[in-house]
Design a protein around this motif. Structure first.
Motif, short mmCIF file in Angstrom:
data_model
loop_
_atom_site.label_atom_id
_atom_site.label_comp_id
_atom_site.label_asym_id
_atom_site.label_seq_id
_atom_site.Cartn_x
_atom_site.Cartn_y
_atom_site.Cartn_z
N PHE A 246 2.86 2.38 -6.32
CA PHE A 246 3.19 3.43 -5.50
C PHE A 246 4.73 3.74 -5.45
O PHE A 246 5.73 2.76 -5.72
N THR B 262 -0.87 13.68 -2.14
CA THR B 262 0.12 12.90 -2.56
C THR B 262 -0.10 12.23 -3.95
O THR B 262 -1.09 12.08 -4.44
N GLU C 197 -2.45 7.99 -8.02
CA GLU C 197 -1.96 6.76 -8.58
C GLU C 197 -3.48 5.76 -8.24
O GLU C 197 -3.56 4.97 -9.03
N ALA C 198 -3.55 5.81 -6.97
CA ALA C 198 -4.58 4.68 -6.49
C ALA C 198 -5.77 4.95 -7.00
O ALA C 198 -6.58 3.86 -7.52
N ASN D 53 0.69 -1.24 0.00
CA ASN D 53 0.04 0.05 -0.04
C ASN D 53 0.77 1.33 -0.15
O ASN D 53 2.14 1.30 0.19
N SER D 54 0.26 2.42 0.03
CA SER D 54 0.82 3.62 -0.18
C SER D 54 1.78 3.99 1.11
O SER D 54 1.19 3.98 2.16
N ASP E 202 0.75 9.28 -4.44
CA ASP E 202 0.23 7.88 -4.59
C ASP E 202 -1.25 7.79 -4.56
O ASP E 202 -1.93 6.98 -5.11
N HIS E 203 -2.04 9.00 -3.90
CA HIS E 203 -3.45 8.95 -3.91
C HIS E 203 -4.03 8.91 -5.25
O HIS E 203 -4.95 8.26 -5.81
#
Length: 268
Positions: A265, A247, A252-253, A210-211, A249-250
């Motif tokens: 991530f 972020t 990207e998710a 996860n991130s 990563d958010h």
């Protein structure tokens, strides 16, 4: 040269820490042992390439607590010449180790491979999750040595299993097995001893997928929520949420969900 108390390996974003005193069942005997724990967890807490930690023991024990011979001889992490010196020694040694682990925002899993006694059980309790081998034995047995839990265990154990059950374990000092530990919520899963480490690593890898920033902030939020008021926790949740929404990563998710693919991530 003194062998470090913790032996470290890496598997991707997972750090595997093994308490490496098999000849003494991984008892913690010296301030140098405590310093190594402090330094290791401080370094991993500041290493953004680490997203999960597995803590286990070498040989047939997880950790059997403090070194009894050192306690008798008034050397090492326990009593010294005067009560004020002893109190300072606890703050300087085992309590610094406990604080370093509590302050570490990286999710931690204890893989209890064997005896986890006294301080050893308390180290497992500082971790976020606990798995145990079906052969493991545990005890909050300070009372059996005529002392109290001086390392923070009176705080951590009851956070996990509640006051009444923690009081029972501390006041009796009885030894119990992994099945009982699971029945009271002290450990999550009980697995065959030869599968324990791989099960713990697999769980760590699932977490580490996860991130990275969201993982650390989620753990911090959970820890703060243990003793915070609801309103304070809501305010902290809003602040942390505002951070992670910005972020990479958010984003990207979200894109990965919409594009029906696995996210990649980066920690950004």
């Amino acid at each position: 040269m003194i062998t470090p108390f913790l032996h470290e390996e890496r598997r991707g974003r997972v750090a595997i820490l093994t308490m490496d005193r098999a000849e003494s069942m991984n008892a913690i005997g010296t301030l140098e042992d405590c310093d190594n724990i402090v330094d290791t967890f401080f370094r991993l807490a500041n290493d953004r390439s680490v997203s999960a930690i597995v803590l286990t023991g070498a040989g047939r024990a997880f950790c059997t607590g403090g070194n009894i011979k050192g306690i008798r001889d008034r050397k090492g992490i326990g009593p010294l010449d005067q009560p004020d010196s002893t109190a300072a020694n606890y703050r300087r040694g085992v309590q610094r180790a406990t604080r370093a682990m509590l302050d570490c925002e990286v999710p931690m899993i204890a893989a209890i491979n064997g005896h986890a006694i006294g301080l050893g059980l308390d180290l497992a309790c500082v971790c976020d999750l606990r798995l145990a081998a079906d052969t493991a034995k545990m005890a909050a047995s300070f009372i059996k040595v005529g002392i109290i839990p001086g390392d923070g265990g009176a705080w951590t154990l009851q956070k996990i299993i509640g006051y009444s059950k923690a009081a029972e374990l501390f006041l009796t000092g009885r030894t119990f097995d992994a099945a009982y530990a699971q029945s009271i919520g002290l450990v999550g899963d009980v697995v065959p001893a030869d599968q324990l480490l791989e099960k713990a690593i697999a769980l760590a890898e699932e977490i580490a997928a996860n991130s990275p920033r969201a993982l650390r902030l989620t753990k911090r939020l959970l820890r703060e929520a243990q003793h915070g008021r609801a309103g304070d926790v809501l305010e902290l949740s809003a602040a942390f949420q505002a951070i992670v929404h910005e972020t990479a990563d958010h984003k990207e998710a979200v894109n990965a969900i919409l594009e029906k693919r696995a996210p990649v991530f980066t920690g950004d």
